[in-house]
Structures are given as C-alpha cells and as structure tokens.
Scaffold this active site. Structure first.
Site, PDB file in Angstrom:
ATOM      1  CG  HIS A 143      13.915  -5.437   8.128  1.00  0.00           C
ATOM      2  ND1 HIS A 143      14.505  -6.470   7.374  1.00  0.00           N
ATOM      3  CD2 HIS A 143      13.403  -4.390   8.423  1.00  0.00           C
ATOM      4  CE1 HIS A 143      14.270  -5.713   6.363  1.00  0.00           C
ATOM      5  NE2 HIS A 143      13.900  -4.778   7.269  1.00  0.00           N
ATOM      6  CG  ASP A 180       9.745  -3.542   2.843  1.00  0.00           C
ATOM      7  OD1 ASP A 180       9.625  -2.803   3.633  1.00  0.00           O
ATOM      8  OD2 ASP A 180      11.279  -3.501   2.918  1.00  0.00           O
ATOM      9  CG  HIS A 182      14.571  -3.156   3.087  1.00  0.00           C
ATOM     10  ND1 HIS A 182      13.880  -2.027   3.604  1.00  0.00           N
ATOM     11  CD2 HIS A 182      15.864  -2.184   2.765  1.00  0.00           C
ATOM     12  CE1 HIS A 182      14.631  -0.301   3.131  1.00  0.00           C
ATOM     13  NE2 HIS A 182      15.313  -1.023   3.251  1.00  0.00           N
ATOM     14  CG  ASP A 268      11.423  -0.770   2.238  1.00  0.00           C
ATOM     15  OD1 ASP A 268      10.127  -0.955   0.758  1.00  0.00           O
ATOM     16  OD2 ASP A 268      10.981  -0.146   3.032  1.00  0.00           O
TER      17      ASP A 268
END
Ligand code: ZN
Length: 373
Positions: A143, A180, A182, A268
């Site tokens: 990120h 991931d 995200h 995740d």
C-alpha cells in the site's frame, strides 16, 4: 519436483509492533477496551513457527536479511517520505504517518530489513542460488506509494526489489501478481508510468483503499495496458479466484512474457480473515501457486518470489503459508490444515454470474497488454 526454495525471515520482523487498538479501534477509556492491533506480529511468527515445526524448514534455504540502503529505497520513494518515516521512528513513542498508519519507535530500522529481505530474495534467485523464494516480511509494503505510507505498509518492498532487477540486473520486463485481498495500490503507483512492469492486482472491490483498484486503471503514457485490476465482489470463493487466474492473470503473463515474477502475497482473502470478506482456503492457494509456478517455468526459468503483505487471522494464515511453501519447494509435510474441510464446504465457493461479469471486464483489457518478445 524438488526446488531450491529460499525462506527469508528476521526475528526483528515480529518486533514491529503497533499499538493496543482493538483491531483497528483506538481505546478511549470508555467504550473501546484495549486489545491487540489487527496487524499482530503473532500472525507471521506462527507462520514462521509452522514452517519450522512441520519439518519443511529442513528442506529450505533459510536466510536472514540485511538492511536495505537508502539508495535502494530511493529507487521508488521520495526523500521526503523516507525522512518522514525516520523522524516518526526516532520519536520516543513513534508517531502516525496518516490515519491507520502508526509507525512505532524503531520501526524505520525494521522497515529497512523488510525492504532488504525482498532484495535478498530476488538477488539470490537472479544469481541462481535459489530457484524461488518466500520473503516473510514485516512491515508490509504494497500500500505504500512513492510518496506516502498507508495501510500498515512503510516502504514498497516488492516495488523496490523490482526496480533493483530492472535498473541493475539487466532485466527488461517484470510482472507482479498481487493476491492480497486489498488493492496493491502502492505497486500500481510505483509503475503506473513504467512500461517495464506488468502490475496485476486481484482484490476485493473497494475494500482498501476504497477509492482505487478499478478495472479501468490501465497505466499511463507508453505504460498503458501494463496495469490490470480484478476487483472481485465480496464473498468470492476459490472458483472465482481460479477463473480470474485462468482467464486474466495467466493470459496476461503469457502476453507480456516477464523475465521475473513477484507475488505480493497477503493471505487476507482467506475465509477466516477479520479484514477481508472472501472465502479462499489453503487448497485454493495451492491451486493458484501451481498456476504461477507453471507460468514462471514457461516464461522466466521459474524465477518467482513471494513478498509477504497482509493476512490477519493468527489461526489460519500459517496454514495458507505452509501450503504455498510446500508447493514452491516441492516438499509435502504431514501437517493437515485443520480448517480446510470446513472452508471447502462453505456455500458459494462456486463461480457465480456477478463474479463472471467482473472477470469478463478485466479480460477485455487483455487486448491492451503489450506483447513481449
Ligand atoms: Zn491486505
């Protein structure tokens, strides 16, 4: 087939410890009782411990990273960003780079070890000392953009390693497959105008960041077509992931023909994750890993490195990680995933129409992916 697989870990990674939030809620002396932060170091430590206790570590090349240099960081990040993290880390209590982005005291030095771990992994694979590697890094990186840390990510570990390969090792093309849950916004931002990298992110639609990761973000300038997003709807299961790989990820790799593949690897998207709403399980991760291994064998002499990102179930992440490690090394242990039967039997693991619509939209972008030689 046995492979020479590296496993990069440093005890300091588990010393990167955030506050006493209850998940992500800050204790307030009234309603929110202090608890463990969502980004709990026990998750990676339990992953690392299972690799050892299962006996798999005996078949791996276990490596301890050294710190990345400032010039390594500057391949991706601005000097202001590096200095901001250093200043927060030097403060007696640490500080906060932005909302939900605490930097603990001493965190800068550990973040250098995380970037250094990613560099060590790609370097050893390039040198032929390893066939592939998993770098169990913390703090995570995907990120973090060139100018800002976000979402528990300090420096963009995978992007730094990729720039090293492109700038100093003579590679022309690299590819990222970020699984991931995200969006891999930091890796996307680092290479949005750099046609040497194909960046693919498969993630839960608008989970984090909520304003990024859309299917029509394709890169800019002469890098148009080198960024692909597959924003799957919440609730997507193993069949949706497999379809996305078969119809978008693997065809994109075969078109682009990278010299090296890096997987920003968060777990995740697993069915037990508190921050994601997907339904992956350890067998699902095995299937995806086999597809990536086959693509790497076909396209780039098997060069494949995983850099650890998110994953917040202390219980389940170790079993997802072990499954991936078993696949990439070729060594099966006698450990069984205690959650697998339960998560296989969950309803809606099958591919359904609203997932197909997203995968179709992403597949239409394959026509824009530049063809490699
Ligand atoms: Zn994540």
């Amino acid at each position: 087939m046995f492979r020479k697989t590296g496993f990069i870990w440093h005890e300091a990674y588990a010393w990167y410890q955030l506050g006493n939030e209850a998940g992500l809620a800050r204790p307030d002396g009234r309603g929110v009782q202090p608890d463990r932060h969502a980004y709990d170091p026990e998750t990676v430590r339990r992953f690392r411990n299972l690799v050892e206790m299962s006996g798999l570590a005996d078949h791996l090349v276990c490596m301890k990273p050294t710190a990345a240099s400032e010039s390594d960081l500057l391949r991706v990040h601005t000097r202001e960003h590096v200095e901001q993290i250093r200043a927060l880390s030097d403060h007696i209590t640490g500080g906060e780079a932005e909302l939900f982005m605490p930097v603990p005291a001493g965190g800068f030095e550990i973040a250098l070890l995380a970037a250094g771990g990613a560099l060590m992994a790609v370097e050893a694979v390039m040198d032929g000392k390893l066939d592939n590697a998993y770098a169990l890094l913390r703090p995570a990186g995907h990120h973090s953009t060139p100018s800002a840390s976000r979402g528990f990510c300090v420096f963009s570990n995978a992007a730094i390693a990729g720039r090293y390969l492109l700038d100093t090792r003579g590679l022309n093309r690299i590819a990222y497959i970020d699984w991931d849950v995200h969006h891999g916004n930091g890796t996307q931002a680092a290479f949005y105008g750099d046609k040497r990298a194909l960046t693919i992110s498969i993630h839960q639609d608008r989970c984090f960041p909520v304003d990024d990761g859309f299917v029509d973000q394709l890169g800019e300038g002469d890098a148009y077509g080198t960024n692909l997003n597959i924003p799957l709807p919440p609730g997507s299961g193993v069949d949706a992931y497999i379809a996305a790989y078969e119809r978008v990820v693997i065809p994109a790799l075969e078109a682009f023909r990278p010299d090296f593949i890096i997987v920003p690897s968060g777990f995740d998207a697993g069915a037990m994750d508190p921050l994601g709403r997907m339904m992956m399980h350890s067998d699902g991760y095995r299937v995806l890993t086999r597809k990536l291994l086959a693509a790497a064998d076909k396209l780039c002499n098997g060069r494949l490195v995983f850099t650890h990102e998110g994953g917040y179930s202390r219980w389940a992440v170790p079993f997802y990680g072990l499954a991936v490690m078993e696949e990439i090394s070729g060594h099966k242990t006698d450990i069984t995933d205690p959650f697998l039967d339960w998560h296989r039997a969950l309803g809606w693991q099958d591919l359904v129409a609203h997932q197909v619509a997203v995968i179709d939209a992403a597949a239409r972008n394959l026509q824009h992916v530049p063809r490699g030689a």
